[in-house]
Structure formats: C-alpha cells, structure tokens
Enzyme design. Structure first.
Site, PDB file in Angstrom:
ATOM      1  N   ALA A 187      -8.670 -20.329  22.611  1.00  0.00           N
ATOM      2  CA  ALA A 187      -7.345 -20.779  23.847  1.00  0.00           C
ATOM      3  C   ALA A 187      -7.724 -22.334  24.233  1.00  0.00           C
ATOM      4  CB  ALA A 187      -7.433 -19.809  24.835  1.00  0.00           C
ATOM      5  N   SER A 188      -6.831 -22.987  24.763  1.00  0.00           N
ATOM      6  CA  SER A 188      -7.187 -24.400  25.169  1.00  0.00           C
ATOM      7  C   SER A 188      -6.274 -24.666  26.628  1.00  0.00           C
ATOM      8  CB  SER A 188      -6.927 -25.338  24.093  1.00  0.00           C
ATOM      9  OG  SER A 188      -7.096 -26.743  24.583  1.00  0.00           O
ATOM     10  N   ASP A 228      -3.450 -16.075  40.147  1.00  0.00           N
ATOM     11  CA  ASP A 228      -2.451 -16.719  38.781  1.00  0.00           C
ATOM     12  C   ASP A 228      -2.178 -15.815  37.776  1.00  0.00           C
ATOM     13  OD1 ASP A 228      -2.107 -18.956  37.425  1.00  0.00           O
ATOM     14  OD2 ASP A 228      -3.969 -19.487  36.504  1.00  0.00           O
ATOM     15  N   GLN A 278     -11.559 -25.080  27.349  1.00  0.00           N
ATOM     16  CA  GLN A 278     -11.339 -24.074  26.314  1.00  0.00           C
ATOM     17  C   GLN A 278     -12.316 -23.083  26.208  1.00  0.00           C
ATOM     18  OE1 GLN A 278     -11.021 -27.083  23.443  1.00  0.00           O
ATOM     19  NE2 GLN A 278     -12.932 -26.774  22.368  1.00  0.00           N
TER      20      GLN A 278
END
Length: 503
Positions: free
Chosen positions: A127-128, A283, A133
């Site tokens: 994931a980035s 989030d 990342q």
C-alpha cells in the site's frame, strides 16, 4: 529557492484551473474583482464548474494538497455545500517510492540491518499513501507483520507546503468578504496538527495500543498488535491482518458474512468509542477497514484519532437522544447550556430551525436519507445562529459521515435511529441515577481514603487561616480609619493655625 519554484507551480495551477474565479466571486474589493475577471480562461476553466476545478487543482498539486482538500471537505460549517461534496471525492492515489529507501530508513531508524530485524521483507509495497507506504514482512519469531515507513524527505516538503498554505490563508481573510468567518488560518492550523501527528509513527503506535485495549474483549472489532521493539518515529511494525476489504460486498457475500449484522456492528462500534471510551478512530473510510470471515471488523491506520471529555460526551448524548425523541426544544436548550450558541439565543427560534432540518428524515431507512446532507443543513442553520463549532467535534462529524457511507454500502435499509437509540439510552442510564452514583463513589474511594484521615487537620488549618485573614482584614480596616482620622485632625489643626495667624 525551492519555495520559489513551488510557488510558481501553484500559480500556474491556479491559472490552469481558473481558481481566480474563486477569489473574484467572493471578494468585496471591486478593483480586485475587476482585475481578476479580465484574466483569460484556460480550456479546463471554461469546461468545468468551480468546485470541480478546485478538486482537480488540489489533485495536481500533490498528496499534501489532496490531504488538505480531504480535511477541508469535513468542514461544511466553513465552506459551501457544493465544495464540501466535491472535495469529499478526493482520494490518495500516490505512486510508491523506491523500496531501497524503505530499507535504509528502517535500518537507520532501528539501528539494525533488515536481515537482523526481519526473517522476510517484501520489497514491493502492499500500500502507498501520501505520507507513508507499507511492506509485508515476517519476524524471526514467525509472526507476519506490516511495516509502515514514512516517505523520503516528507517533513521539509510538508513544512514548505504548510508555509504556503498559511500565506494563502492570510490573503483569504483579506480578500474574501467571508474571509474572517471562514477562519482559514484556523483550518490550516488544524490541518497542520493532523499532518504532524501522522508524521510521528510512535503516536500512531500508541493510538493503536489504546484502541486495542479498549476493544480487547470485543466480538465486533479486532485491532492489530504493535511490536514496539520494531517501531520508531519513522517506522511502525504491527501485526499483519488478513481480511476482506469492507467495500468488497461480493467478497463478503461469498463468505456468507451477515451484512445486516455487520452494519449494526459498525454503528455500535462508533457509539462505543465515542460515549464509553471518549477515544475514537477518526479515519474510518473503507480503505482502513477489513472484515474477517466470521464477520468481525479489523481497524487499520491509526494516525488520526479523536478524544472527548466527559462534558463533551454528556452534551452529545443529550443531543442525540433529544434528536431521536424529536425533542427539538431540548436540542436547542442543550446548545445554549453548553455554550455552543450565544447565551442570548432564543431557544424557540433555534428549536424551529432544527425541526425544519431533522423532521423529514425520521422513520426512513438509510437508503432514503443522507446524514451528510442533514449535517450540512444543520451547519447552514448553525451559521445563522452563530453556533461556535467545537474543534473536538469536527473529527466526530467526519467519522459519522464515514459511518453513514459504510452503513449505506452494507445495508441500505439500516435504521440508524433504531440501532443507536437503545445504546444511548443505556449509556445515559449509567450516567445518572443510583447505579451511576455507586460507580462514581467506587472511582473516588482511593482519593477519599487519602483525604479523610487528614481532613480534620486541613479544616483546622483552613479555619485558622480564615481567622488570621479576618484579623488581618480588621487590622487593615483599623489602620485605614486611623489614617482618615489623622488626615482630618491635620486639616483641623491647619485651619486653627490659619485662624490664629490672620485673626
């Protein structure tokens, strides 16, 4: 001179997307409006609406501006509805950085080689995002882990862009007719705080640990374990979690996950975090949530969390329950009592405004209502009544919008009111009445055990101090009387002397 080059890039972007219209449409300075209207328009500026152009401009300026747009989208109290809706579409689509840098960053931060730290380390990131990342790895003890690494030289880039945002915020206040009400400098300061919290991965580790303790015995939510021996400000190592992305509805259905129950769990988790713990994951978009085969949530990415005081929780609960019971007068009085609106606000007027917003949404399934729209209308009402938006509630609003989107995906017929009301009613019953009194006494027992033995001495000292203060006050009073008497005696003596001399 990097800042000069960056400023040039921003100015070119402003021209390309015709963002001068944004200033021209809102400034109260005639000369500036006339000047901006004479600037020729690019093809992009001629084809798209202004909210769309703003979103495209932020996307083109890179991850920091994208993230700023995301934060701004959560402030419908400050920006028009059309802009909030458009900016909510912003997503981080950031290419990964060189894996060799990840290796160097990890080794420098943790003081050991990759081979010493991890038995396996996958160089291709899984994931980035805008500031970091993630790589998959395995410890020598056998546990699979996720290793999060900050982007190279991200701190100076962020500081440079933040400086430009602060500069721009100052001009927004000067040039926009609504500049002061929009509070652009406060918004940038809020964004600054979020970013710097995300740049310290030890804070994220601590957030994950706290959330994990709060839900240690939960059958609804899993939180990955933190491996602190493999963490630093720049590197975070946590337990690798396997699950289905919550947005993959087909995948969830293929594994016979109860979507209706999952939707209810999401609502209960949200209210548990807010009202029981006063500490919540702020989030909770679908990219940060996985689901196990047996229907439990997995939380990821703990860079942004929110917290609430007992005072905040009490007034939030009162407002929620009043909404659920359609007691709009109580909503109005609660806002006045909490200081969220000016004390001279007429409760009846605020009650009527809130009723006009909320009454149409009751007794409807989630598929037929949008809490985002309701919130925006409430914020429009807030502006009319000069409601002071509480900073600690901004993240809560953002999280509630995430929950709405999640519930709509999983179970369009979910009745949020019916799901949340029993929870809030139970929570409020625990806060008042004999049970709450007993619980509070139990909490205070250690303090009372320490205070009670010394209480007579402290009372005696207080009495003595009070007596001494009374004596001091009496002495000062007597001195003042004596001074006044001496003054008048002197006046009389001078008068008698003058009479004798001039007789």
């Amino acid at each position: 001179m990097k800042w000069l080059k960056r400023s040039s890039t921003i100015l070119k972007t402003v021209y390309r997307y015709g963002l001068s219209d944004l200033v021209a449409g809102h400034t109260d300075r005639f000369w500036l409006r006339s000047l901006l209207q004479k600037i020729p328009k690019s093809s992009v500026a001629s084809e798209e609406s202004l909210p769309v152009r703003l979103r495209l401009a932020l996307e083109s300026l890179g991850p920091i501006f994208v993230k700023f747009g995301q934060v701004l989208s959560t402030r419908p109290d400050l920006i028009p509805q059309a802009y909030a809706l458009e900016l909510a579409k912003l997503q981080d689509r950031v290419p990964p950085f060189d894996a060799e840098f990840s290796r160097r960053q990890i080794e420098e931060s943790l003081g050991q080689s990759i081979e010493t730290l991890y038995a396996e380390f996958e160089t291709m990131p899984v994931a980035s995002a805008s500031v970091a990342q993630v790589h998959k790895a395995r410890l020598h003890s056998g546990e699979a882990v996720a290793v999060k690494v900050l982007r190279p030289n991200i701190a100076p880039i962020i500081e440079q862009d933040l400086a430009l945002l602060r500069f721009g915020a100052g001009w927004v206040e000067r040039l926009f007719s609504d500049g002061k009400r929009l509070k652009p400098r406060e918004v940038v300061a809020e964004f600054d705080k979020y970013l710097h919290d995300e740049l310290d991965l030890m804070k994220e580790a601590a957030n994950a640990s706290q959330l994990g303790r709060n839900f240690r015995d939960s059958n609804m939510l899993l939180v990955p374990k933190v491996y602190y021996d493999y963490c630093s400000r720049n590197v975070l190592t946590i337990e690798w979690m396997e699950g289905i992305p919550v947005a993959d509805i087909a995948g969830l259905q293929a594994r016979n996950v109860d979507l209706h129950q999952l939707a209810r769990y999401g609502v209960e988790i949200f209210f548990t975090q807010v009202f029981r713990h006063g500490f919540f994951h702020a989030d909770m978009h679908p990219g940060n949530i996985l689901v196990t085969d047996n229907g439990r949530y997995i939380a990821l990415d703990f860079g942004i969390v929110g917290s609430l005081t007992e005072y905040d929780k009490r007034y939030l609960a009162i407002n929620f329950l009043a909404f659920f019971n359609r007691d709009y007068h109580r909503v109005a009085t609660a806002h006045i009592e909490s200081g969220w609106v000016p004390s001279d606000t007429r409760a009846e007027e605020l009650e009527a405004a809130v009723r006009a917003v909320c009454e149409p949404i009751f007794n409807k399934p989630l598929s037929q209502i949008s809490f985002g729209m309701v919130l925006m209308r409430l914020f429009e009402t807030s502006r009319r009544f000069n409601v002071e938006i509480q900073p600690q509630l901004v993240l809560l609003q953002k999280t509630l919008l995430n929950i709405e989107g999640l519930g709509r995906q999983l179970d369009p017929d979910l009745d949020l009111w019916a799901t949340a009301k029993p929870f809030l009613t139970k929570w409020m019953n625990e806060q008042v009445g004999p049970k709450a009194l007993l619980n509070n006494l139990k909490k205070e027992v250690p303090d009372w055990a320490q205070i009670l033995p010394s209480l007579p001495r402290k009372i005696n000292l207080l009495v003595d101090e009070t007596r001494q203060q009374e004596m001091r006050d009496a002495y000062i009073h007597l001195v003042k009387i004596q001074q006044r008497q001496n003054f008048w005696l002197a006046v009389i003596a001078v008068a008698l002397l003058l009479i004798v001399l001039f007789k």
